[in-house]
Design an enzyme around this catalytic site. Structure first.
Site, PDB file in Angstrom:
ATOM      1  CG  ASP A  79      -0.282  -0.032   2.544  1.00 59.27           C
ATOM      2  OD1 ASP A  79       0.701  -0.778   2.685  1.00 59.27           O
ATOM      3  OD2 ASP A  79      -0.714   0.700   3.464  1.00 59.27           O
ATOM      4  CD  GLU A 141       4.257   0.481   6.843  1.00 57.38           C
ATOM      5  OE1 GLU A 141       5.126   0.707   7.689  1.00 57.38           O
ATOM      6  OE2 GLU A 141       3.830   1.361   6.077  1.00 57.38           O
TER       7      GLU A 141
HETATM    8 ZN    ZN Z   1       6.820   2.178   3.970  1.00 57.28          ZN
END
Ligand code: ZN
Length: 388
Positions: A79, A141
């Site tokens: 992401d 993340e």
């Molecule tokens: Zn990163």
């Protein structure tokens, strides 16, 4: 399907990866399917770990001996952060090469690393590896290392437990053996709304919140003075109120006030002590006068996200190997966060080392130098030599 080798250059692969808009609030399924097809074309078996809704997928793949214990994990998140409100001079979802730099959202953080790992797959496959190399590609993340957790839970169970994990966040191929860990809380204060001319009959939630914030400011100052680690910049744990919202109109005593605060904690700090102290302060100083007027008055303090700080153990095999492969002799500590602490909590020795600079991460016109990709490719080739 067999691969045309020109489709396996890190730049070509980065071009593909950047074109998938995997901003954290969107799906990463198309990117993962692309990666899975690519890996399958080299005969690499892929395991998908989808979320409940099926719109986000973690990917795990192993190259080399399947039954062997340990091995090396190469970990990266798929992401990226949003481009909203940023002024880009190029299309953020189209890789643009200019003067040795490659521009695009995620080029540095951290699709550049994923591209290098994927570009190295044919080389990994062609070697007779005696130690397996595992790929761990995660989602979400950027919203608090949330997505990787269900994959990490399966390590040593449904998924292989690596001995060492390299987390390829952008360190300019430096070796990072420690980082801070953010803990984030949401505080919600409930008072009683009345007409502001009758203030003595109401309970002002904004006022109560400001007292709690005052206590947090005192804690911030204490953190600055007490626990210090000179390797970090700044060398102490930081505490900041990050969001606040309260009140409805200028002539109403506000019934509710919500605010968020974050601690970027050094490894030695017990973050639960922070919220305990705030709750004790609320119970002793704020709630009694509030409840004397309105029994429904309340203060709720909720931990909404926590990523453990990371500190490699002394003599860490991961750090030693990363230094050797990077041809480096010193490590760094950083204040940003990665998935390394989570891998380490699961029992793998982790280290952070990847191409590109953190200074370009999350910015408009994010870029990575082509040279950084070449350095990462050379690192991965030395890893394959070591894994023989
Ligand atoms: Zn990163």
């Amino acid at each position: 399907m067999s691969q045309d080798p020109s489709n396996c250059s890190p730049i070509e692969l980065l071009d593909h990866l950047v074109a998938f808009d995997t901003t954290s609030h969107k799906t990463n399924v198309s990117l993962i399917e692309f990666v899975a097809d690519y890996l399958a074309s080299f005969g690499v078996e892929v395991r998908m770990i989808p979320n409940q809704a099926g719109d986000k997928i973690n990917l795990c793949a192993t190259i080399g001996p399947k039954d062997a214990q340990g091995g090396i994990g190469l970990s990266g998140h798929t992401d990226v952060v949003p481009v909203d409100g940023q002024e880009w001079q190029t299309d953020p979802f189209r890789l643009t090469a200019r003067d040795g730099r490659l521009y695009g959202r995620g080029a540095a953080d951290m699709k550049g690393y994923l591209a290098c790992v994927l570009a190295s797959v044919p080389m990994f496959v062609s070697r007779q590896l005696s130690r397996p190399i595992h790929l761990f590609f995660s989602y979400d993340e950027e919203i608090g290392c949330v997505g990787v957790r269900p994959m990490i839970e399966q390590l040593g169970k449904a998924l292989p437990m690596p001995e060492i994990v390299f987390v390829g966040e952008p360190t300019a191929m430096g070796v990072v053996d420690a980082h801070k860990g953010p803990a984030r809380w949401a505080v919600s204060v409930t008072g009683r709304a009345v007409h502001s001319s009758m203030a003595h009959l109401g309970v002002n939630a904004v006022h109560a919140a400001s007292e709690l914030i005052g206590e947090l400011r005192r804690m911030e100052e204490e953190l600055r003075q007490t626990i210090r680690d000179a390797r970090f910049d700044p060398p102490y744990s930081t505490l900041q109120v990050t969001t606040i919202e309260g009140g409805a109109a200028n002539n109403i005593i506000p019934r509710s006030c919500c605010f968020g605060f974050e601690v970027r904690a050094l490894h030695s700090l017990d973050v639960t002590a922070i919220s305990r102290r705030l709750q004790d302060y609320a119970d002793a100083n704020c709630l009694p006068p509030m409840r004397a007027i309105a029994e429904e008055a309340a203060i709720a303090i909720e931990l909404v996200n926590w990523v453990p700080p990371f500190a490699a153990t002394t003599g860490s095999a991961a750090v030693a190997l990363a230094l050797r492969l990077a041809g480096d002799n010193h490590t760094e500590a950083v204040s940003y966060t990665t998935e390394a602490g989570l891998f380490q909590s699961a029992g793998a020795a982790a280290v952070v080392c990847g191409p590109g600079h953190i200074a370009q991460a999350h910015t408009a016109n994010e870029w990575i130098a082509e040279e950084e990709l070449h350095r990462c490719m050379a690192f991965l080739e030395r890893l394959a030599d070591w894994s023989k």
